[in-house]
Write a protein that holds these residues in place. Sequence first.
Motif, PDB file in Angstrom:
ATOM      1  N   SER A 189       0.804  -1.224   0.000  1.00 33.78           N
ATOM      2  CA  SER A 189       0.000   0.000   0.000  1.00 33.78           C
ATOM      3  C   SER A 189       0.836   1.271   0.000  1.00 33.78           C
ATOM      4  O   SER A 189       0.286   2.369  -0.076  1.00 33.78           O
ATOM      5  N   THR A 190       2.148   1.154   0.090  1.00 34.08           N
ATOM      6  CA  THR A 190       3.014   2.330   0.153  1.00 34.08           C
ATOM      7  C   THR A 190       3.156   2.970  -1.225  1.00 34.08           C
ATOM      8  O   THR A 190       3.436   2.295  -2.216  1.00 34.08           O
ATOM      9  N   GLN A 191       2.986   4.290  -1.278  1.00 32.07           N
ATOM     10  CA  GLN A 191       2.981   5.024  -2.536  1.00 32.07           C
ATOM     11  C   GLN A 191       4.367   5.590  -2.872  1.00 32.07           C
ATOM     12  O   GLN A 191       5.254   5.638  -2.026  1.00 32.07           O
ATOM     13  N   GLY A 192       4.517   6.045  -4.117  1.00 37.59           N
ATOM     14  CA  GLY A 192       5.749   6.684  -4.554  1.00 37.59           C
ATOM     15  C   GLY A 192       5.691   8.189  -4.350  1.00 37.59           C
ATOM     16  O   GLY A 192       4.871   8.703  -3.588  1.00 37.59           O
ATOM     17  N   PHE A 193       6.559   8.905  -5.075  1.00 40.24           N
ATOM     18  CA  PHE A 193       6.607  10.363  -4.975  1.00 40.24           C
ATOM     19  C   PHE A 193       5.638  11.019  -5.970  1.00 40.24           C
ATOM     20  O   PHE A 193       5.293  10.433  -6.996  1.00 40.24           O
ATOM     21  N   PHE A 194       5.247  12.250  -5.652  1.00 47.10           N
ATOM     22  CA  PHE A 194       4.510  13.122  -6.565  1.00 47.10           C
ATOM     23  C   PHE A 194       3.254  12.459  -7.147  1.00 47.10           C
ATOM     24  O   PHE A 194       2.956  12.562  -8.333  1.00 47.10           O
ATOM     25  N   ASN A 195       2.545  11.745  -6.272  1.00 47.56           N
ATOM     26  CA  ASN A 195       1.278  11.113  -6.661  1.00 47.56           C
ATOM     27  C   ASN A 195       1.424  10.125  -7.814  1.00 47.56           C
ATOM     28  O   ASN A 195       0.498   9.916  -8.596  1.00 47.56           O
ATOM     29  N   GLN A 196       2.591   9.525  -7.925  1.00 50.87           N
ATOM     30  CA  GLN A 196       2.811   8.564  -9.002  1.00 50.87           C
ATOM     31  C   GLN A 196       2.300   7.175  -8.660  1.00 50.87           C
ATOM     32  O   GLN A 196       2.260   6.303  -9.510  1.00 50.87           O
ATOM     33  N   GLY A 197       1.930   6.939  -7.417  1.00 51.10           N
ATOM     34  CA  GLY A 197       1.391   5.648  -7.045  1.00 51.10           C
ATOM     35  C   GLY A 197       2.455   4.632  -6.714  1.00 51.10           C
ATOM     36  O   GLY A 197       3.656   4.869  -6.801  1.00 51.10           O
ATOM     37  N   SER A 198       1.993   3.433  -6.339  1.00 50.05           N
ATOM     38  CA  SER A 198       2.910   2.396  -5.872  1.00 50.05           C
ATOM     39  C   SER A 198       3.713   1.752  -6.989  1.00 50.05           C
ATOM     40  O   SER A 198       4.730   1.093  -6.731  1.00 50.05           O
ATOM     41  N   LEU A 199       3.279   1.911  -8.253  1.00 48.99           N
ATOM     42  CA  LEU A 199       4.042   1.320  -9.348  1.00 48.99           C
ATOM     43  C   LEU A 199       5.387   2.002  -9.546  1.00 48.99           C
ATOM     44  O   LEU A 199       6.302   1.429 -10.119  1.00 48.99           O
ATOM     45  N   GLU A 200       5.506   3.242  -9.060  1.00 46.14           N
ATOM     46  CA  GLU A 200       6.776   3.969  -9.173  1.00 46.14           C
ATOM     47  C   GLU A 200       7.543   3.891  -7.855  1.00 46.14           C
ATOM     48  O   GLU A 200       7.953   4.894  -7.283  1.00 46.14           O
ATOM     49  N   THR A 201       7.712   2.674  -7.365  1.00 54.76           N
ATOM     50  CA  THR A 201       8.513   2.416  -6.167  1.00 54.76           C
ATOM     51  C   THR A 201       9.498   1.291  -6.485  1.00 54.76           C
ATOM     52  O   THR A 201       9.395   0.631  -7.523  1.00 54.76           O
ATOM     53  N   ILE A 202      10.425   1.035  -5.568  1.00 56.76           N
ATOM     54  CA  ILE A 202      11.408  -0.016  -5.814  1.00 56.76           C
ATOM     55  C   ILE A 202      10.762  -1.404  -5.839  1.00 56.76           C
ATOM     56  O   ILE A 202      11.361  -2.351  -6.347  1.00 56.76           O
ATOM     57  N   LEU A 203       9.553  -1.535  -5.311  1.00 56.24           N
ATOM     58  CA  LEU A 203       8.846  -2.810  -5.392  1.00 56.24           C
ATOM     59  C   LEU A 203       8.592  -3.200  -6.844  1.00 56.24           C
ATOM     60  O   LEU A 203       8.653  -4.375  -7.210  1.00 56.24           O
ATOM     61  N   HIS A 204       8.300  -2.238  -7.689  1.00 54.79           N
ATOM     62  CA  HIS A 204       7.977  -2.503  -9.086  1.00 54.79           C
ATOM     63  C   HIS A 204       9.074  -2.054 -10.051  1.00 54.79           C
ATOM     64  O   HIS A 204       9.112  -2.512 -11.194  1.00 54.79           O
ATOM     65  N   ASN A 205       9.937  -1.156  -9.624  1.00 53.65           N
ATOM     66  CA  ASN A 205      10.932  -0.594 -10.539  1.00 53.65           C
ATOM     67  C   ASN A 205      12.270  -0.389  -9.811  1.00 53.65           C
ATOM     68  O   ASN A 205      12.677   0.737  -9.541  1.00 53.65           O
TER      69      ASN A 205
END
Length: 380
Positions: A143-159
């Motif tokens: 459930s942890t989000q990335g920066f600047f409202n980019q969502g969780s897909l823009e985190t180290i979990l996915h990228n």
Amino acid sequence: MRQMVIIPLFFFLIVITGCSDVKEIQQMNYATAIGVDYKDDKYIAYVQMVSLSSLSNTEGATATAPDVYVSKTAAKTFNDALFELYNTAQEKIIWSHVTSILLGESAIKHGFKSIFDGVIRYNEFRLTPWVFATKEDINDILSTQGFFNQGSLETILHNPVEIYKQNSLFRPFELHHFAREVYEPALTTYIPSLAINHTQWKKNNKDDAKLMYDGAFFMKNDTFKGFFELQELKGLRWITPEMDRTSVLISNNKKDDQLLVVIEDLKSEVTDSMKAGKPRFDVHVEVEGYVTNQNKDSTIITNKVINTTKDAIKNQIKALFELGKEKETDFLRLENLLYRDQHKYWKNLVNKDSFFTEDGILDEIQVDLVLRHAGAGKNN
């Protein structure tokens, strides 16, 4: 002329009537990550779904962070736990967009092979998702989000690739790569571990949670060897050929005068030999680097910086080897070298986890460092 108008109209009617049963993409659910844990003799399956706006957004940000849905189901088998999801799915779930698999500590201890077997039996699952683990609540990680409202897909979990190029802590594994190492005889591998940092970043002066690495879980084949924290594994990067960029903090002329040496272009090799009927190993590391900071009052002596940095790298490798002896965990993958090069010796070992605890088994650690520049003039 009339015929030319009628024919296109005829094909248009065929297209619009023939596509009436086709679902719009926003009417389907796209699974983006799967979490797996094991408790009370049951597999616990988590599935993350992210709203379509984050998948179709080409500008990289939205007005508000995309919604993240996380389900939780449990069953006796991993596949059955996933199947339970369909009871509340509302719309068809597409599995081909899964880009990350997150394992809980209990799931790793119970065994990865049964999870892998469950994944590859369904044709929509690909073998390219990243594999991570965690000691924390899987729902919180997903459930942890990335920066600047980019969502969780823009985190180290996915990228994880881009941040690895900038700071190579742990090599990220895709599922097919990790599975190959799990099934490789006599090989110790690891899964990078994710945690949540609640305090380092603030958004509008309020704490904003972000994912981070906190260590790694090690496995030998399908046997759990233990969790080790980030600080204990500093030597691991020097034997990882894929390492892109990292740093070493060293002392200069004075105790409080410290220099940060950025290391790039790593080449490393571990070789084996037999001496007096016993295995011996050498580690050879070649790196290039440069100093990123310099106080106005400090004087950098290039040879001293080189030697101090080389010693720091050697000490980190040696410390990792000594930790491996203490915990009977083959961080340097020495046993796999024996399996390949000294197979007869390896086959006759009674306790294959204890061969590297002998004194003197690590003969030499050689580090070659080229210092491209020493940061001269950067503070002027």
